[in-house]
Design a protein around this motif. Structure first.
Motif, PDB file in Angstrom:
ATOM      1  N   THR A 192       0.848  -1.185   0.000  1.00  0.00           N
ATOM      2  CA  THR A 192       0.000   0.000   0.000  1.00  0.00           C
ATOM      3  C   THR A 192       0.885   1.237   0.000  1.00  0.00           C
ATOM      4  O   THR A 192       1.603   1.506   0.967  1.00  0.00           O
ATOM      5  CB  THR A 192      -0.922   0.013   1.226  1.00  0.00           C
ATOM      6  N   ARG A 239      -5.458  -5.978  -1.835  1.00  0.00           N
ATOM      7  CA  ARG A 239      -4.178  -6.019  -1.110  1.00  0.00           C
ATOM      8  C   ARG A 239      -4.378  -6.592   0.293  1.00  0.00           C
ATOM      9  O   ARG A 239      -5.420  -6.364   0.928  1.00  0.00           O
ATOM     10  CB  ARG A 239      -3.562  -4.620  -0.997  1.00  0.00           C
ATOM     11  N   GLY A 294      -6.876  -3.945   1.637  1.00  0.00           N
ATOM     12  CA  GLY A 294      -7.319  -2.865   0.764  1.00  0.00           C
ATOM     13  C   GLY A 294      -7.944  -3.365  -0.514  1.00  0.00           C
ATOM     14  O   GLY A 294      -7.671  -4.481  -0.983  1.00  0.00           O
ATOM     15  N   ASN A 316      -9.104   1.212   2.280  1.00  0.00           N
ATOM     16  CA  ASN A 316      -8.013   0.502   2.932  1.00  0.00           C
ATOM     17  C   ASN A 316      -8.250   0.493   4.433  1.00  0.00           C
ATOM     18  O   ASN A 316      -8.430   1.551   5.047  1.00  0.00           O
ATOM     19  CB  ASN A 316      -6.661   1.163   2.630  1.00  0.00           C
TER      20      ASN A 316
END
Length: 948
Positions: free
Chosen positions: A148, A691, A739, A753
């Motif tokens: 991220t 993510r 995320g 996120n």
């Protein structure tokens, strides 16, 4: 226990990933399991049609799915077998392109231009314009990063009225800033304290300038000398572990960004509503040389001067025990009120330079340097109403009181603060024929903070009666301003009280060497990129402070009236009388300095305990090593690894007892910490990215908190002790991040996120009464020191929306929007209760922060109106009384920028900052107990930019 749980989770995840590999990946020998990738290195560069590098472009080998991402110069490397390969290139804001490459022995070079004429038939819209181009650069790097990451490009930064890096970062989701006189100084990432974020320039870690914190003063660094700012919110094993909240890397420009003679700059001036005129300017020049244009040089310069005249009132609050005659019980009351009239000149000077040599596409060597100086030269007239010098009268309440025999102080302080930050790095990188990449960097960083002037002249009035009423806590009333005789205006009512001279100097030097080895291999038929590295850094810190106070008759400059000017001093609607004549007082300081700063104890002017216990030296050596593996499982990119850091610390300070005895003390300690890491990036589609990350990070204690300094003082038989805590542990954090990002066509993103940080050994300052402490005058003391809380957490979620409205018809298609919103929750828990509570808010954490901006860009014209806001946050904890916790009130600010590009490299622009004239407010416990109310006014700036 928490580490073992995270390590176990990470290892379990690694086991699961390993299990997914084909069974034949396992051989009897570990060496047999890895074989070098067979093939040749393809060096490539991706640009737009104009030849500008496109960072963050995704390059995929069509036949195999092998993937590479371009760096800030648009470059990438792939190891491919000899023969023909088709490369597909994707970049948000440009049409996708494919190019066939003939891979030959000895290496292949390829140039890919997106948006060229032959690609104009694609449906993608080609992004044009400075704002949208900056957004495209940021989004592509964010989309294709392993973890991220948020990226700010120079073009995006230049479209906001943000003079320093701190103010630029406030536009990023999850980042809020702490201000000084209206300007951003420190950042809070995801609700964490500012010291939880490490800052580097071109990968070189920057030491803090202050002796009391590891947080870096980002107002020292101007925003116009940078290429990009990268905020890593999830760390990789290859990154230093000392960034619980996130790591900020400021990248400066390279001569190979454009690979030609390039000159750009800007200049302009402004009007400050609470001050005078301001000036800013910058110049960057670069070029590449040689027959093969393989040598490059760059220099960038920046200068700004800001005159500030903020209005400021501060009220110091205490809990007063009333006698029976005064009504009994306790009330909140003021001990003093300070009306500060500032005349401040702030200057920033900065320079960056780069020399780069690229004898081939496989080799590059660089020498980079940066220097930034922040200077704050301030004259401050103060009217100080000191109620605590008098006697409380009956009838006082929590909002009003009267004191007899109180005093008024008139003071002039001349303070000059200078921060200097410099970095130098010498490094090289080489890609071997089999794709192995080796790099090494030797770096030096220096931070200094000095106070050439910290001088103050004080006059005190005779006894008088003072009253106040704070029912309107933003606009209190004070009797002194309505007193019919004008007592406070009569210079004859004041006599010389004292002068004070104070000097500070702090220097931190950091020398580091790091090396990395990146090896593409095949494990069980699957391509894996292995990476190993080591780093050694050594930091030396020296802090020295001297304090002097002279009340002798020889120091008396004479009657107050002889030092006053005819210039009125005004603060809001309060008439403070006449200002001191700064020239006359400066002459006095120069004349008396030698006498009043005599280090001879017999002179009686050196404040011995305070001058000694603030001094310390510290040496911190960190040896780190890591190993990581990166590979793909279908559409999932996997990064797994482990970092190990061994910290050796030695600190020296002085213990000063009540008797005056001084004892030098030295402590040393060492610790080894492990940082496992699992980072996943999954492409649900070309536009939808998911993510997940499990990471671990550290925040080492501030040096002043762990050096063995001790200061014992006594007042009326009451002993107070301020001391360092050499047993203080670093704060460790186990982090979970999740995320989801959806990238919009032709340019935009919608993302969410979530994060959770499990903290152990969070540090806080504790003031404890009645601690057993035997001295010649008592057996107990009030002790102030840093302690560790047993646990805590930071949790939150970030939402982000960026989009260009190209779907609108004709001229309206130039509109676009930026918006982000962050919610956080954080607390720490102590091992025992203090003042009836064992749970505290985390300093620096706002429950909500958000940004909203609407922009328009078309026909060479651009404009953006933006609003940024952060909620209330705790600044300091008072463990003995919750009513004395110091908070900063939430604040919003409206800004506007506009420009017109003539199309010939010349652009005019304008900026308007703080159009809402928002105040900076701090308060104790509840908003009704306002501690500080400060206004800065708006600023309007006009200038011109050029590019050659």
């Amino acid at each position: 226990m928490k580490f073992h749980l995270l390590a176990g989770a990470s290892l379990a995840s690694l086991a699961a990933v390993t299990a997914a590999l084909p069974a034949h990946a396992y051989e009897s020998s570990a060496l047999a399991a890895s074989v070098a990738v067979a093939g040749e290195v393809v060096h490539g560069r991706v640009t737009n049609a104009a030849g500008d590098a496109l960072p963050g472009a995704e390059v995929v080998v069509r036949a195999t799915g092998q993937r590479a991402v371009t760096n800030t110069q648009g470059e990438f490397d792939l190891v491919l077998p000899t023969g023909t390969a088709v490369l597909d290139v994707r970049y948000i804001g440009q049409p996708s392109a494919s190019q066939t490459v003939n891979v030959v022995q000895g290496g292949t070079e390829v140039a890919i231009a997106l948006g060229a004429a032959e690609a104009a038939t694609v449906s993608d819209v080609i992004v044009t314009g400075v704002i949208t181009d900056g957004v495209a650069r940021s989004l592509n790097q964010q989309k294709n990063a392993d973890g991220t990451v948020n990226v700010l490009s120079a073009d995006a930064i230049g479209r906001y009225p943000d003079p320093n890096v701190a103010e630029s970062l406030q536009r990023v989701q999850g980042i809020a800033i702490q201000r000084d006189q209206g300007e951003g100084r420190y950042i809070n990432v995801r609700g964490a304290p500012s010291s939880f974020t490490a800052v580097s320039v071109d990968g070189v870690a920057i030491p803090a300038v202050s002796p009391t914190t590891r947080a870096v003063d980002l107002d020292t660094l101007p925003s116009d000398i940078i290429s990009t700012v990268e905020v890593s919110k999830t760390l990789r094993p290859s990154q230093d572990a000392d960034s619980i909240a996130g790591a900020v890397n400021i990248k400066t420009r390279s001569p190979f960004d454009q690979r030609r003679l390039a000159v750009s700059g800007y200049a302009g001036g402004s009007y400050n509503d609470y001050g005078g005129q301001d000036y800013r300017g910058g110049l960057t020049a670069s070029n590449v040389f040689g027959a093969n244009q393989n040598f490059g040089a760059l220099v960038s310069l920046s200068y700004s001067e800001t005159n500030r005249r903020p209005d400021n009132v501060e009220n110091g609050w205490v809990l007063i025990n009333r006698t029976t005659a005064q009504g009994g019980g306790q009330v909140w009351g003021l001990e003093n009120s300070l009306f500060k009239d500032y005349e401040t000149e702030r200057t920033r000077k900065a320079a960056t330079g780069a020399l780069e040599w690229r004898p081939s596409e496989a080799t590059r060597v660089w020498l980079k340097g940066s220097y930034a100086q922040f200077r704050d030269d301030e004259f401050r007239n103060t009217l100080n109403l000191t109620y605590s010098d008098g006697a409380l009268q009956p009838g006082s309440t929590d909002t009003s009181a009267t004191f007899n025999n109180a005093r008024i102080y008139k003071q002039l302080r001349h303070r000059t603060q200078e921060n200097d930050i410099s970095t130098v790095s010498l490094g090289g990188e080489h890609t071997f024929a089999n794709g192995l990449v080796w790099d090494a960097t030797l770096s030096f960083a220096n931070s200094e903070q000095t106070y050439p002037h910290r001088d103050e002249l004080v006059y005190r009035s005779s006894a008088t009666q003072l009253s106040y009423n704070t029912a309107d806590h933003y606009q209190p009333t004070y009797s002194v301003f309505s007193e019919p005789t004008g007592f406070y205006l009569n210079a004859g009512n004041y006599s010389f009280r004292e002068n004070t001279f104070r000097s500070n100097s702090t220097e931190q030097d950091d020398v580091a060497f790091k090396t990395d080895l990146e090896l593409p291999t095949v494990i069980g038929g699957r391509e894996v990129e292995l990476k190993f590295g080591a780093k050694y850094s050594t930091r030396e810190v020296t802090a020295d402070e001297e304090r002097f106070r002279d009340r002798t008759a020889a120091a008396n400059p004479g009657a107050l009236a002889t030092l006053l000017s005819d210039r009125p001093s005004q603060n809001y609607d309060y008439n403070l009388g006449f200002k001191f004549d700064a020239g006359l007082v400066s002459d006095y300081f120069d004349r008396i300095r030698t006498t009043s700063t005599n280090p001879d104890p017999a002179a009686g002017v050196r404040r011995v305990p305070q001058s000694i216990t603030a001094d310390y030296t510290a040496d911190e050596d960190i040896l780190a090593g890591y190993a990581q593996a990166k590979f793909d499982l279908g559409a999932t990119n996997v990064l797994v690894g482990l970092r190990v850091e061994k910290t050796d610390f030695e600190g020296s300070a002085t213990s000063v007892a009540l008797s005056g005895a001084q004892t030098p003390v030295t402590v040393d300690r060492d610790q080894t910490d492990f940082f496992p890491n699992l980072t996943l990036r999954h492409s649900f589609s070309d536009q939808l990215i998911g993510r997940f990350a499990l990471t671990r990070a550290i925040s080492r204690p501030d040096y002043t908190d762990i050096v063995p300094r001790v200061l014992e003082t006594t007042d009326s038989g009451r002993t107070t002790v301020t001391r360092g805590n050499p047993d203080l542990k670093p704060t460790l954090s186990n982090n979970v991040d999740l995320g989801l990002e959806y990238y919009l066509r032709p340019l935009g993103v919608v993302s969410a996120n979530a994060f959770y940080k499990d903290l152990s050994n969070y540090r806080f300052t504790l003031v404890t009464d009645n601690v057993p402490y035997v001295t010649p005058t008592s057996t107990v003391a009030q002790v102030t020191e840093a302690r560790n809380a047993r646990d805590g957490h930071i949790a939150g979620v970030e939402f982000n929306w960026q989009q260009t409205f190209d779907f609108l018809p004709s001229w309206a298609s130039g509109f676009g929007v930026f918006a982000n919103y962050t919610l956080t929750d954080a607390e720490i828990k102590t091992s025992r209760a203090f003042a009836g509570r064992d749970t505290f808010a985390l300093p620096g954490q706002s429950d909500e922060t958000y940004n909203a901006a609407l922009f328009y860009e078309r026909y060479g014209f651009s404009a953006r109106i933006s609003y940024t806001h952060r909620g209330d946050f705790l600044e300091a904890i008072d463990a003995t009384n919750p009513g004395k916790d110091l908070y900063v009130e939430g604040r919003g600010q409206l800004d506007f920028t506009t420009s017109y590009d003539f199309g010939n490299g010349v652009e005019v622009f304008g900026e308007a900052k703080n159009l809402t004239d928002s105040a900076g407010v701090r308060y104790y416990g509840v908003k009704e107990r306002t501690y500080e109310y400060e206004k800065f006014g708006y600023n309007v700036f006009f200038g011109v930019r050029f590019k050659l």
